[in-house]
Design a protein around this motif. Sequence first.
Motif, PDB file in Angstrom:
ATOM      1  N   PHE A  73      13.863  20.054  -6.568  1.00  0.00           N
ATOM      2  CA  PHE A  73      14.098  21.209  -7.437  1.00  0.00           C
ATOM      3  C   PHE A  73      13.772  20.925  -8.522  1.00  0.00           C
ATOM      4  O   PHE A  73      12.228  21.521  -9.227  1.00  0.00           O
ATOM      5  CB  PHE A  73      14.195  22.571  -7.107  1.00  0.00           C
ATOM      6  CG  PHE A  73      13.504  23.595  -7.447  1.00  0.00           C
ATOM      7  CD1 PHE A  73      12.153  23.960  -6.834  1.00  0.00           C
ATOM      8  CD2 PHE A  73      13.999  23.844  -8.703  1.00  0.00           C
ATOM      9  CE1 PHE A  73      11.538  24.957  -7.476  1.00  0.00           C
ATOM     10  CE2 PHE A  73      13.606  25.452  -9.446  1.00  0.00           C
ATOM     11  CZ  PHE A  73      11.873  25.849  -8.728  1.00  0.00           C
ATOM     12  N   LEU A 101       8.912  27.287  -7.559  1.00  0.00           N
ATOM     13  CA  LEU A 101       9.199  28.199  -7.283  1.00  0.00           C
ATOM     14  C   LEU A 101       8.787  28.497  -5.773  1.00  0.00           C
ATOM     15  O   LEU A 101       8.758  28.529  -4.607  1.00  0.00           O
ATOM     16  CB  LEU A 101       9.949  30.299  -7.736  1.00  0.00           C
ATOM     17  CG  LEU A 101      10.981  29.394  -8.904  1.00  0.00           C
ATOM     18  CD1 LEU A 101      11.274  30.720  -9.291  1.00  0.00           C
ATOM     19  CD2 LEU A 101      12.377  29.175  -7.862  1.00  0.00           C
ATOM     20  N   SER A 161      17.549  30.695  -1.047  1.00  0.00           N
ATOM     21  CA  SER A 161      17.784  29.646  -1.943  1.00  0.00           C
ATOM     22  C   SER A 161      16.746  30.020  -3.092  1.00  0.00           C
ATOM     23  O   SER A 161      17.149  29.272  -3.726  1.00  0.00           O
ATOM     24  CB  SER A 161      16.458  28.670  -0.502  1.00  0.00           C
ATOM     25  OG  SER A 161      17.424  28.968  -0.061  1.00  0.00           O
ATOM     26  N   TYR A 165      16.931  28.883  -6.989  1.00  0.00           N
ATOM     27  CA  TYR A 165      16.411  28.354  -7.333  1.00  0.00           C
ATOM     28  C   TYR A 165      15.983  27.734  -8.706  1.00  0.00           C
ATOM     29  O   TYR A 165      15.703  28.022 -10.156  1.00  0.00           O
ATOM     30  CB  TYR A 165      15.122  27.535  -6.902  1.00  0.00           C
ATOM     31  CG  TYR A 165      14.909  26.641  -5.830  1.00  0.00           C
ATOM     32  CD1 TYR A 165      16.241  25.585  -5.520  1.00  0.00           C
ATOM     33  CD2 TYR A 165      14.267  26.581  -4.383  1.00  0.00           C
ATOM     34  CE1 TYR A 165      16.458  24.755  -4.433  1.00  0.00           C
ATOM     35  CE2 TYR A 165      14.394  25.895  -3.208  1.00  0.00           C
ATOM     36  CZ  TYR A 165      15.503  24.932  -3.572  1.00  0.00           C
ATOM     37  OH  TYR A 165      15.655  24.174  -2.210  1.00  0.00           O
TER      38      TYR A 165
END
Length: 222
Positions: A73, A101, A161, A165
């Motif tokens: 990421f 995102l 998640s 992130y």
Amino acid sequence: MFDFPHFIEMLPDIWKAFQETLVMLGISLSVSLVIGLPIGILLFVTDKGLFWENWFIKNVFGFVVNLVRSIPFIILLVALFPLTDFIVGGTIGPVAASVSLSVAAIPFFARLVEGALRDIDKGVIEATIAVGATPWMIIKDVLIPEAKSSIIRGVTLTVISLVAYSAMAGVVGGGGIGDLAIRFGYYRYDDTIMISTVAILIIIVQLIQFAGEFIAKSVDKR
């Protein structure tokens, strides 16, 4: 050490960071649901032996999904700066971070949806086809209702998640809890802020997990 008076003093900054995190979660989750759900359904119904079997579409979408998911990421965040700048006119702040995102969340959620649909009894789908249901009717009245509980759990996992992130997005000025932790907790060696931000993230994740499981069990009629 945790300094409570300092914590009270920093509450306005913590509250602002919390709101920025909610903005990032809200935008990215909405985009991932709107785009990721149809992609997940498409990955399933175009598979071999199903009513929209299509080798080309299945493999093209599968490749793109796997490609995005394979990129860490933090690298994806930086790589998408040009796209982010084009869409929102900048690369700093929670709205800008929401672009990366969203891109990360879409394939993640799509795979979860595909997995949820694979758990459906194939006999149910075959029976629906046998009575003459159209593909849209099968998707709307069979696939989504049957996989509803698993999809909600997929949404829960996606949100959790995204929390992780979003904290990572703070490294490059994305705002939110992660940005506060980096600027004060790490660069200024502020233990109070570091402990507070970690505690807030833990609480957010626990609440999301509890709510997701509760809703999933509520809609599960099996």
